[in-house]
Scaffold this active site. Structure first.
Site, PDB file in Angstrom:
ATOM      1  CD  GLU A 245     -31.647  69.835 -61.450  1.00 46.22           C
ATOM      2  OE1 GLU A 245     -31.759  69.296 -62.569  1.00 46.22           O
ATOM      3  OE2 GLU A 245     -31.582  71.057 -61.287  1.00 46.22           O
ATOM      4  CB  CYS A 279     -29.810  62.301 -65.235  1.00 49.74           C
ATOM      5  SG  CYS A 279     -28.832  63.713 -64.735  1.00 49.74           S
TER       6      CYS A 279
END
Length: 471
Positions: A245, A279
């Protein structure tokens, strides 16, 4: 605090200070793990994987539910720890703890759903009297490497599914924010989860990361963090399962038929929470030229009204960045954009690790504030003239984690969903939104594999095919 290795709280070979990002004070220290510590932890985890695998899904589910109940009891302490070591405002820290509790509940539910599948072998030629089914089995030892920005919930997104699936886990939390991870590990033990199931090693990733990732006894790595570190982990990992990720520079497209009030509110909510250190934070605001000035006028007073300061102060909207050198970088990127043809509409000033929430207009795609991952409290505005141009701009990046569009036109919304290269697509909200049960992951250099307890369990298990050759 001490780290948790082989069922013992260990002091390690040296101390690493954990600092309060707001005032630089020392919150606590954690040990610096050695190579011998790592080897001991992995050996213990191998034996632990056998014990956890032998437990029933029902047992693992009950223990996770007990952990979730303890998280609710200890919510304020966990939230305060997050704020002190990460800088997240206290309201967001409480929200993170509550989300993390829900992640553990979801993991507990998934522990009961590890099923098999009957494979219709009679659909193949010349199979005769054969019966086939699958068995789903745990990988064994899972290494969880977590970032600073969600130091509890992202830990839970790895440790919860790992245990639910029948694995043992070694957790390597971010060096900036290890304290809440260690408190969570103690909470798991208090809930009755066996010591063999969870260990926490602390130290610099550059010092212990390669040894952990390269160890062949570890069969699965789940990493959340930067693209460059993710690539290094993949190179070191060898032949094992890996979930990545990674980063993003999320685009938000605003079409001329958009509800500008809704768009402005969403950009504030998704561009500046956790000081932009998310993010999937809204970063590139791609706006049609017909509504460009109106959206800026709508957004500017909202952003200017955001208060900064001590994250423990309930009235503060945006706290510090986790490190002052990160704040210096963000300030410099804002200045570079403003001096290269961009226009600073709001914010951008810095006081130690605190950066005033910023808007930069007239941003070009080659500016770092657009083409790289900013990971700070600023958004950049770029004009476009057509939907084709907007989609091309959204896709003009190596990343593909989250993207958003504001439009009242269903055809444009569906075209955006189909054509924008992103693992998460949002219609009429910003790029930052996640239900913890949903499949979550990116495309391109934003990574591979999915999180969300159901999907993480799939990533942390393997399938055996069983064929019975009957008379």
């Amino acid at each position: 605090m001490e780290m948790l290795i082989a069922g013992d709280w260990a002091a390690g070979s040296g101390a690493i200070p954990v600092l309060n990002p707001f005032d630089g004070s020392e919150v606590d220290t954690v040990p610096r793990a050695s190579g011998a510590d790592i080897d001991r932890a992995v050996g213990f985890a191998v034996d632990g994987a056998k014990r956890v695998k032998a437990m029933s899904g029902y047992e693992r589910s009950n223990l996770l539910m007990k952990a979730a109940a303890l998280m609710e009891e200890r919510l304020e302490d966990l939230a305060r720890t997050i704020t002190l070591e990460e800088g997240k405002i206290i309201a967001e820290a409480r929200m993170e703890v509550d989300r993390a509790r829900e992640t553990i509940v979801c993991s507990a539910e998934e522990a009961k759903r590890l099923g098999s599948e009957v494979v219709p072998l009679d659909g193949a030629p010349a199979t005769g009297n054969r019966f086939g089914f699958t068995l789903r089995v745990p990988c064994g030892v899972v290494l969880a490497v977590t970032p600073f920005n969600f130091p509890l919930n992202l830990v839970c997104h790895k440790i919860g599914p790992a245990f639910a699936a029948g694995n043992s886990a070694i957790l390597k939390p971010a060096t900036d924010t290890p304290l809440v991870a260690l408190k969570f590990a103690r909470l798991l033990l208090d809930a009755g989860i066996p010591p063999e199931a969870i260990q926490v090693v602390t130290g610099s990733g550059s010092e212990i990361g390669r040894q952990l990732c390269a160890d062949p006894r570890i069969r699965k790595i789940s990493f959340t963090g930067s693209r460059d570190v993710g690539e290094a982990i993949c190179r070191a990992a060898g032949l094992k399962k890996v979930t990545m990720e990674l980063g993003s520079n999320s685009p938000v497209i605003v079409l001329p038929d958009a509800d500008l009030e809704k768009a402005a509110n969403a950009i504030v909510a998704t561009g500046y929470s956790n000081a932009g250190q998310v993010c999937i934070s809204a970063q590139r605001i791609l706006t049609h030229e017909k509504v460009y000035g109106d959206l800026l006028d709508c957004l500017q007073p909202r952003v200017s009204a955001l208060t900064t300061g001590n994250p423990l102060d309930e009235s503060v909207n945006v706290g510090p960045m986790v490190r002052e050198d990160d704040a210096v970088r963000v300030e410099q990127w804002i200045r570079d954009a403003a001096s290269s043809g961009g226009r600073l509409v709001a914010g951008g000033a810095r006081d130690r690790a605190v950066v005033q929430p910023a808007i930069v207009a007239d941003v070009r795609s080659d500016m770092r504030i657009s083409c790289d991952e900013l990971f700070g409290p600023a958004v950049g505005f770029t004009r476009f003239e057509s939907v084709d141009e907007a989609i091309a701009s959204a896709n003009d990046t190596n990343y593909g984690l989250s993207a958003a569009v504001f439009t009242e036109n269903l055809d444009n919304a569906m075209r955006f969903a189909r054509e924008v290269d992103s693992g998460n697509i949002h219609i009429n909200w910003g790029s930052q939104w996640r239900a913890d049960l949903m499949p979550y992951g990116g495309l391109k250099e934003s990574g591979f594999g999915k999180e969300g307890p159901k999907y993480a369990v799939e990533e942390m298990t393997e399938t055996k095919m069983v064929v019975m050759h009957l008379p």
